[in-house]
Design a protein around this motif. Structure first.
Motif, PDB file in Angstrom:
ATOM      1  N   TYR A 206     -13.799  -9.723  -7.930  1.00 12.00           N
ATOM      2  CA  TYR A 206     -14.030  -9.241  -6.582  1.00 12.00           C
ATOM      3  C   TYR A 206     -14.846  -9.314  -5.569  1.00 12.00           C
ATOM      4  O   TYR A 206     -14.825  -7.967  -5.284  1.00 12.00           O
TER       5      TYR A 206
ATOM      6  N   MET B 268      -0.903 -15.411  -1.682  1.00  7.24           N
ATOM      7  CA  MET B 268      -0.762 -14.231  -3.110  1.00  7.24           C
ATOM      8  C   MET B 268       0.873 -14.917  -3.008  1.00  7.24           C
ATOM      9  O   MET B 268       1.959 -14.396  -1.881  1.00  7.24           O
TER      10      MET B 268
ATOM     11  N   TYR C  23       0.489  -1.340   0.241  1.00  5.99           N
ATOM     12  CA  TYR C  23      -0.198  -0.309  -0.234  1.00  5.99           C
ATOM     13  C   TYR C  23       1.044   1.060   0.063  1.00  5.99           C
ATOM     14  O   TYR C  23       0.928   2.334   0.756  1.00  5.99           O
TER      15      TYR C  23
ATOM     16  N   TYR D 274      -8.819 -13.951  -6.533  1.00  5.11           N
ATOM     17  CA  TYR D 274      -7.421 -12.839  -6.064  1.00  5.11           C
ATOM     18  C   TYR D 274      -6.434 -13.483  -7.389  1.00  5.11           C
ATOM     19  O   TYR D 274      -5.364 -12.960  -7.402  1.00  5.11           O
TER      20      TYR D 274
ATOM     21  N   SER E 206      -4.739 -14.300   3.559  1.00  8.79           N
ATOM     22  CA  SER E 206      -5.638 -13.327   2.948  1.00  8.79           C
ATOM     23  C   SER E 206      -6.999 -14.467   4.003  1.00  8.79           C
ATOM     24  O   SER E 206      -7.406 -15.477   3.213  1.00  8.79           O
TER      25      SER E 206
ATOM     26  N   GLU F 232       0.980 -11.913   0.372  1.00 11.05           N
ATOM     27  CA  GLU F 232      -0.030 -11.924   1.301  1.00 11.05           C
ATOM     28  C   GLU F 232      -0.467 -13.189   1.886  1.00 11.05           C
ATOM     29  O   GLU F 232      -0.609 -14.489   0.593  1.00 11.05           O
TER      30      GLU F 232
ATOM     31  N   PHE G  14      -5.610  -1.273  -5.463  1.00 10.72           N
ATOM     32  CA  PHE G  14      -6.405  -1.927  -4.811  1.00 10.72           C
ATOM     33  C   PHE G  14      -7.953  -0.904  -4.643  1.00 10.72           C
ATOM     34  O   PHE G  14      -9.104  -1.848  -4.820  1.00 10.72           O
TER      35      PHE G  14
ATOM     36  N   GLY H 219     -14.108  -4.732   5.287  1.00  9.84           N
ATOM     37  CA  GLY H 219     -13.209  -5.646   3.920  1.00  9.84           C
ATOM     38  C   GLY H 219     -12.468  -6.362   4.395  1.00  9.84           C
ATOM     39  O   GLY H 219     -11.390  -7.238   3.373  1.00  9.84           O
TER      40      GLY H 219
ATOM     41  N   ILE I  48      -8.865  -3.213  -7.229  1.00  3.12           N
ATOM     42  CA  ILE I  48      -9.347  -4.447  -6.881  1.00  3.12           C
ATOM     43  C   ILE I  48     -10.968  -4.189  -6.542  1.00  3.12           C
ATOM     44  O   ILE I  48     -11.765  -5.460  -7.269  1.00  3.12           O
TER      45      ILE I  48
END
Ligand code: AVI
Length: 318
Positions: free
Chosen positions: A56, A251, A39, A205, A281, A279, A47, A160, A50
Motif C-alpha cells: 500500500y 472493492m 470505518y 488493494y 478508489s 468501494e 485501515f 490520503g 493497511i
C-alpha cells in the motif's frame, strides 16, 4: 447528522438513517454498501494496518512528498491558519505537519467521534499552544462547521487520496461544499493518488497478508451490527482490482455459494459469485486532478509529486 465540536470526550451519535441507507444498497439490483461503513472502530484499525503494508504505497509516498517538500509547502500555505483536518482519524498526519504549518487552531473532523476525540486528547499535551477541537460529522453530506471554528484563513487538509473514494461527480460536490465553508482567504491542501500500472494497484488493494481482505469483509460484521443482519462472513471473498476503463480501483465481496441473508423486516438471496460493491478508489492524472479542483471552485497553485509520479499533493486556493 452530528455537527457539534467539543473539547470533551463524548459518544458518537450514529445517524439514525444508517440502517435504511444500508438496506437500500443491499436491495439494489447490484448490491452495494457505502465505503463509509468500512470505518467502524475495528475497520479504522485495520485501515491503519493497511497503511503499514509494503504493497500500500499511498501513505508512505505522500509522507515522503511532505518530508521532501515540507518547507516549500509551508511557504505556499502560510503559517497561522485554522487547519481543518477532514477525516482526521488518529490525527497523526496533521500532527506531523504542525511544526511546519504552525496552525493557530486545529479542528479534527471525523465520522468516528470516539477515535478522533481520543487522538485530540493526547495531542493537546504535546502542542499546548494550538487551540484544538474534535468535531464529529459526516462530511460526505452537506455540513456546517460550528461557531467555535475560526473563520479566518481556513486551510482544509484532505490527505490520503480519500477524495478518490467519491465518484468524480460526488468529488466536485464535496469540493463545492468545502469551498462554501472556506471564505475567500481560505485554501485546501489535498493528497490525490495518480494513475499507474495495474499490477501496482492490484497488489495495493489485494495484499499478500490479507489485511485489505479483512478490512473489506469487516463491513459485513458492521452491517450485522447496524442492521441486525446475519451475514456469514466466512462465506464472502474479497476482490480488489484496478478497472482501467473506469479509472478506479474497485472493492467487492463475492458470495462463496448461494446464500440467504436476513435482517429484521427484510433480507436477500445471493447467488454463488454474486457480489456486493463496497468501494471505489479513483486514480487521476495530474491534469485531471487540477481540473477536478477547478470544477469544485478552487484554483490549484502548486503541485508536488514523488519521483515516480505515483501520488500528488496539491495546494489550491479559494
Ligand atoms: C481511505 N482511502 C483513501 C483508501 C483508498 O486507498 O481508497 C481506502 C482503502 N481501501 C482499501 N485500501 C485502502
Amino acid at each position: 447528522m452530528l455537527t457539534s465540536c467539543t473539547t470533551e470526550t463524548r459518544q458518537t451519535s450514529a445517524s439514525a438513517h444508517e440502517p435504511a441507507e444500508l438496506q437500500a444498497g443491499l436491495m439494489a439490483e447490484h448490491a452495494w454498501i457505502s465505503p463509509k461503513f468500512l470505518y467502524d472502530e475495528l475497520g479504522s484499525r485495520l485501515f491503519e494496518a493497511i497503511c503499514e503494508l509494503p504493497e500500500y504505497y499511498p501513505t508512505r509516498t505522500e509522507a515522503a512528498i511532505f518530508e521532501r517538500n515540507g518547507a516549500d509547502i509551508a511557504r505556499a500555505v502560510g503559517a497561522g491558519a485554522t487547519l481543518i483536518d477532514l477525516g482526521a482519524g488518529n490525527c497523526a498526519k496533521a500532527a506531523s505537519l504542525f511544526p511546519l504549518l504552525r496552525p493557530r487552531q486545529y479542528v479534527a473532523v471525523d465520522i468516528s467521534t470516539e477515535f478522533v476525540t481520543g487522538a485530540i486528547d493526547s495531542l493537546r499535551q504535546r502542542f499546548g499552544q494550538i487551540d484544538m477541537r474534535a468535531c464529529g460529522l459526516d462530511f460526505s453530506r452537506p455540513f456546517t462547521l460550528p461557531p467555535e471554528v475560526r473563520e479566518e484563513r481556513r486551510l482544509y487538509f484532505y490527505p490520503g487520496s480519500s477524495i478518490g473514494n467519491f465518484t468524480p461527480g460526488e468529488a466536485v460536490e464535496f469540493l463545492r461544499r468545502v469551498r462554501a465553508q472556506c471564505g475567500d482567504d481560505g485554501g485546501l491542501l489535498i493528497g490525490i493518488d495518480l494513475e499507474k500500472d495495474k499490477a501496482v494497484l492490484d497488489a495495493a488493494y489485494d495484499d499478500a497478508l490479507g489485511v485489505t481482505a479483512a478490512f473489506n469483509r469487516n463491513v459485513l460484521r458492521h452491517a450485522n451490527q447496524l442492521l441486525g443482519a446475519d451475514f456469514d462472513i466466512r462465506r464472502w471473498r474479497h476482490q480488489g482490482f484496478y478497472n482501467a476503463d473506469a479509472g478506479r480501483v474497485e472493492m467487492h465481496l463475492a458470495a462463496c455459494g448461494e446464500q440467504q441473508v436476513h435482517w429484521p423486516g427484510g433480507g436477500r438471496a445471493f447467488g454463488d459469485g454474486e457480489d456486493i460493491h463496497t468501494e471505489n478508489s479513483y486514480k487521476y492524472r495530474p491534469a485531471g486532478a487540477i481540473a477536478l479542483l477547478e470544477r469544485g471552485g478552487f484554483e490549484a497553485t502548486r503541485i508536488w509529486t514523488d519521483p515516480e509520479r505515483w501520488f500528488a499533493v496539491i495546494h489550491a486556493q479559494a
